[in-house]
Motif scaffolding. Sequence first.
Motif, PDB file in Angstrom:
ATOM      1  N   CYS B 147       0.830  -1.210   0.000  1.00 33.84           N
ATOM      2  CA  CYS B 147       0.000   0.000   0.000  1.00 33.84           C
ATOM      3  C   CYS B 147       0.860   1.254   0.000  1.00 33.84           C
ATOM      4  N   ILE B 148       1.991   1.174   0.699  1.00 36.20           N
ATOM      5  CA  ILE B 148       2.844   2.357   0.789  1.00 36.20           C
ATOM      6  C   ILE B 148       3.561   2.596  -0.538  1.00 36.20           C
ATOM      7  N   ALA B 149       4.060   1.537  -1.153  1.00 35.87           N
ATOM      8  CA  ALA B 149       4.836   1.678  -2.390  1.00 35.87           C
ATOM      9  C   ALA B 149       3.972   2.296  -3.488  1.00 35.87           C
ATOM     10  N   PRO B 150       4.569   3.088  -4.374  1.00 38.14           N
ATOM     11  CA  PRO B 150       3.799   3.628  -5.496  1.00 38.14           C
ATOM     12  C   PRO B 150       3.137   2.487  -6.267  1.00 38.14           C
ATOM     13  N   GLU B 151       1.918   2.739  -6.779  1.00 43.09           N
ATOM     14  CA  GLU B 151       1.131   1.637  -7.286  1.00 43.09           C
ATOM     15  C   GLU B 151       1.703   0.965  -8.527  1.00 43.09           C
ATOM     16  N   GLY B 152       2.345   1.746  -9.377  1.00 40.69           N
ATOM     17  CA  GLY B 152       2.844   1.161 -10.621  1.00 40.69           C
ATOM     18  C   GLY B 152       3.987   0.190 -10.412  1.00 40.69           C
ATOM     19  N   PHE B 153       4.567   0.197  -9.212  1.00 36.60           N
ATOM     20  CA  PHE B 153       5.749  -0.633  -8.944  1.00 36.60           C
ATOM     21  C   PHE B 153       5.301  -2.060  -8.649  1.00 36.60           C
ATOM     22  N   ARG B 154       5.189  -2.855  -9.695  1.00 37.71           N
ATOM     23  CA  ARG B 154       4.565  -4.162  -9.521  1.00 37.71           C
ATOM     24  C   ARG B 154       5.550  -5.318  -9.541  1.00 37.71           C
ATOM     25  N   LEU B 155       6.802  -5.039  -9.852  1.00 35.62           N
ATOM     26  CA  LEU B 155       7.799  -6.111  -9.783  1.00 35.62           C
ATOM     27  C   LEU B 155       8.430  -6.023  -8.410  1.00 35.62           C
ATOM     28  N   ARG B 156       8.231  -7.067  -7.628  1.00 42.52           N
ATOM     29  CA  ARG B 156       8.635  -6.965  -6.230  1.00 42.52           C
ATOM     30  C   ARG B 156       9.554  -8.098  -5.832  1.00 42.52           C
ATOM     31  N   SER B 157      10.350  -7.812  -4.809  1.00 45.66           N
ATOM     32  CA  SER B 157      11.160  -8.866  -4.206  1.00 45.66           C
ATOM     33  C   SER B 157      11.079  -8.652  -2.704  1.00 45.66           C
ATOM     34  N   GLU B 158      10.666  -9.678  -1.986  1.00 44.79           N
ATOM     35  CA  GLU B 158      10.495  -9.524  -0.542  1.00 44.79           C
ATOM     36  C   GLU B 158      11.321 -10.585   0.175  1.00 44.79           C
ATOM     37  N   ILE B 159      12.036 -10.184   1.202  1.00 42.52           N
ATOM     38  CA  ILE B 159      12.751 -11.158   2.034  1.00 42.52           C
ATOM     39  C   ILE B 159      12.352 -10.911   3.492  1.00 42.52           C
ATOM     40  N   PHE B 160      11.832 -11.916   4.132  1.00 43.64           N
ATOM     41  CA  PHE B 160      11.458 -11.791   5.542  1.00 43.64           C
ATOM     42  C   PHE B 160      12.157 -12.892   6.329  1.00 43.64           C
ATOM     43  N   THR B 161      13.088 -12.505   7.185  1.00 43.91           N
ATOM     44  CA  THR B 161      13.783 -13.510   7.989  1.00 43.91           C
ATOM     45  C   THR B 161      13.640 -13.111   9.452  1.00 43.91           C
ATOM     46  N   GLY B 162      12.876 -13.864  10.195  1.00 43.69           N
ATOM     47  CA  GLY B 162      12.737 -13.605  11.633  1.00 43.69           C
ATOM     48  C   GLY B 162      12.388 -12.170  11.933  1.00 43.69           C
ATOM     49  N   THR B 163      13.387 -11.382  12.291  1.00 43.31           N
ATOM     50  CA  THR B 163      13.086 -10.014  12.703  1.00 43.31           C
ATOM     51  C   THR B 163      13.460  -8.975  11.648  1.00 43.31           C
ATOM     52  N   LYS B 164      14.124  -9.403  10.573  1.00 41.61           N
ATOM     53  CA  LYS B 164      14.514  -8.409   9.565  1.00 41.61           C
ATOM     54  C   LYS B 164      13.701  -8.582   8.294  1.00 41.61           C
ATOM     55  N   PHE B 165      13.394  -7.478   7.640  1.00 46.16           N
ATOM     56  CA  PHE B 165      12.662  -7.601   6.376  1.00 46.16           C
ATOM     57  C   PHE B 165      13.175  -6.620   5.324  1.00 46.16           C
ATOM     58  N   THR B 166      13.042  -7.038   4.088  1.00 51.93           N
ATOM     59  CA  THR B 166      13.458  -6.229   2.946  1.00 51.93           C
ATOM     60  C   THR B 166      12.340  -6.272   1.925  1.00 51.93           C
ATOM     61  N   PHE B 167      12.000  -5.141   1.385  1.00 49.22           N
ATOM     62  CA  PHE B 167      10.929  -5.080   0.381  1.00 49.22           C
ATOM     63  C   PHE B 167      11.412  -4.157  -0.725  1.00 49.22           C
ATOM     64  N   VAL B 168      11.570  -4.703  -1.923  1.00 43.99           N
ATOM     65  CA  VAL B 168      12.048  -3.900  -3.048  1.00 43.99           C
ATOM     66  C   VAL B 168      10.991  -3.966  -4.145  1.00 43.99           C
ATOM     67  N   ALA B 169      10.664  -2.824  -4.736  1.00 43.71           N
ATOM     68  CA  ALA B 169       9.671  -2.827  -5.814  1.00 43.71           C
ATOM     69  C   ALA B 169      10.062  -1.829  -6.892  1.00 43.71           C
ATOM     70  N   SER B 170       9.698  -2.160  -8.106  1.00 48.03           N
ATOM     71  CA  SER B 170       9.969  -1.255  -9.225  1.00 48.03           C
ATOM     72  C   SER B 170       8.992  -1.581 -10.338  1.00 48.03           C
ATOM     73  N   GLU B 171       8.892  -0.694 -11.342  1.00 44.65           N
ATOM     74  CA  GLU B 171       8.052  -1.050 -12.481  1.00 44.65           C
ATOM     75  C   GLU B 171       8.908  -1.681 -13.581  1.00 44.65           C
ATOM     76  N   ASN B 172      10.218  -1.547 -13.474  1.00 45.82           N
ATOM     77  CA  ASN B 172      11.130  -2.201 -14.413  1.00 45.82           C
ATOM     78  C   ASN B 172      11.728  -3.429 -13.740  1.00 45.82           C
ATOM     79  N   THR B 173      12.392  -4.260 -14.528  1.00 46.13           N
ATOM     80  CA  THR B 173      13.066  -5.413 -13.957  1.00 46.13           C
ATOM     81  C   THR B 173      14.083  -4.935 -12.916  1.00 46.13           C
ATOM     82  N   LEU B 174      14.102  -5.597 -11.779  1.00 49.90           N
ATOM     83  CA  LEU B 174      14.984  -5.149 -10.703  1.00 49.90           C
ATOM     84  C   LEU B 174      16.444  -5.363 -11.108  1.00 49.90           C
ATOM     85  N   ALA B 175      17.280  -4.395 -10.792  1.00 49.28           N
ATOM     86  CA  ALA B 175      18.702  -4.484 -11.141  1.00 49.28           C
ATOM     87  C   ALA B 175      19.348  -5.637 -10.377  1.00 49.28           C
ATOM     88  N   GLU B 176      20.394  -6.213 -10.959  1.00 50.11           N
ATOM     89  CA  GLU B 176      21.039  -7.369 -10.319  1.00 50.11           C
ATOM     90  C   GLU B 176      21.768  -6.992  -9.042  1.00 50.11           C
TER      91      GLU B 176
END
Lengths: 312, 194
Positions: B147-176
């Motif tokens: 909900c927070i991320a801009p809506e057009g950013f539909r390519l996502r990568s999420e990592i949730f490990t125990g207490t840490k989390f990462t959420f990356v989103a973009s409308e283009n393919t995510l950079a390596e």
Amino acid sequence: MTLVPVTYKGGIFQHDIVVDLIEDLGGYIVQKHIIAQEVVLQCFVPREDIELIRQISRPLFGEVTDSPLVGTEIAIVSMSLEIHHLPHPSCDIAEYVRRLGAKSNMVSLARGPGKRIAGLNDEERDVINEHDIAVYLMGNFETCIEYKMPTLRRGIEVPIVLCGGPDKEVLERIIDPPVEGYVGNVGRFMRRTKEADELAKLDEIIDEITRVLEKKREEIAKDPLSVYPARLMGLIREQIPEILDVTSPTPLTVQIAGLRVKLPYDTFAERVKKVAIEDGITLGEVAEVLPSRMRDYVIVKVLPFSETNIAV
Amino acid sequence: MQAVEYFEVECPEALGGEYYKQIANDVLLDHNLLKVIDKLHIFIDPKVPVFVAVGLLKKISTRVRVGDFANVNPLEGKMTLVISDETYLASMLKIFWERFGKEKVEQPDRFTVILYNVPATPKEIEDIVVGDPSESLHKDLIYALRCIAPEGFRLRSEIFTGTKFTFVASENTLAEDIDTLVAEKFRLMGEVPP
């Protein structure tokens, strides 16, 4: 006689006196709402008779207020129907213009969001063009607005009021060619507009819409319409009684230079064209009757005097 | 924001960043997530475009027991439970049915459950665990970040490990090399990436 848009609010008791008065004075009632014990009339009345209406409705506790948006149909163009844009701010703004008498339709784009991926298809373009004005609700980043605006305005012929997160000056700088109106600092937000400063922002949007519509009205006044759209509304209601069975809140929607008739085009177009105005002049002679892109409705576009040489 | 220790929104467009801070605050507040987030760093660059949210969660292990939301009143072979919060009612009933059988559990109205002749003491009933809010926490958090991320950013990568989390989103393919960016944002918070 100049007709001005006003809203009348009063008790339901004896409100037909006011209705008759407005009609006798040569005014038109565009919308009538009865909410519990209260009646709200959105109407056009002669400027010089407003005081008379005030006097006569005083014993009925009626009040007459200016509402510049009566008789207009506004497209609120929201970038999508996702939780990101709804219900705030899209619905808040659509609802607010409705309070001032406008008929607002929310046009939500299938591929509106994003920067590179944003687009506008032909149906959306045509639907927006059927309105008097389009209010574009954009996001918070100037980079994205600058990038996607040329795509989103392609083929749009109606005036555009642009709302976006950056300041008004920034919006004016990045949009080329300029659009008709700008409201800054209204981007995407996720809470209801109820604080004083947020309501002030909504008022600013209304002011901008009013200003742009006023300009459009002035343009039209230079080459007046052959017939007043609100007048056609009354005539259609009398001569095509099927309209009374339509359950839509505004079966006949008045626009600045036209009218939306919410009846199927295939069945009713011919009958709408044959609606008699006066002295043997029919609606088909002073207006174009076209199929609307919104469902299967009929859209009536009133022609200017210069094209028809008729003024009724 | 008193419950969150670190909360920053980083954005090349100052005004846009400010709006996103407000949006993030509103969304997390609406979803009741402010009390579980310890640190949160959001980075948005509309030019790339990319949206990165990295953060730390607080350790919460508050399992919900019957006693937390119901009063157990034993009376002549039957036990009447007066419910004050319906959130876990469905899962509680399911547990009762499995353990005691449907014929011994009756629910005359929304806020009352009656148990007839069950082989358990009121204390045992109160101690039955009916739910764990941390189970759905990751799901709620991903939803909130979407909900927070801009809506057009539909390519996502999420990592949730125990207490840490990462959420990356973009409308283009995510950079390596997106991991480098994520690691950098973790360092800004004084943490090591998961």
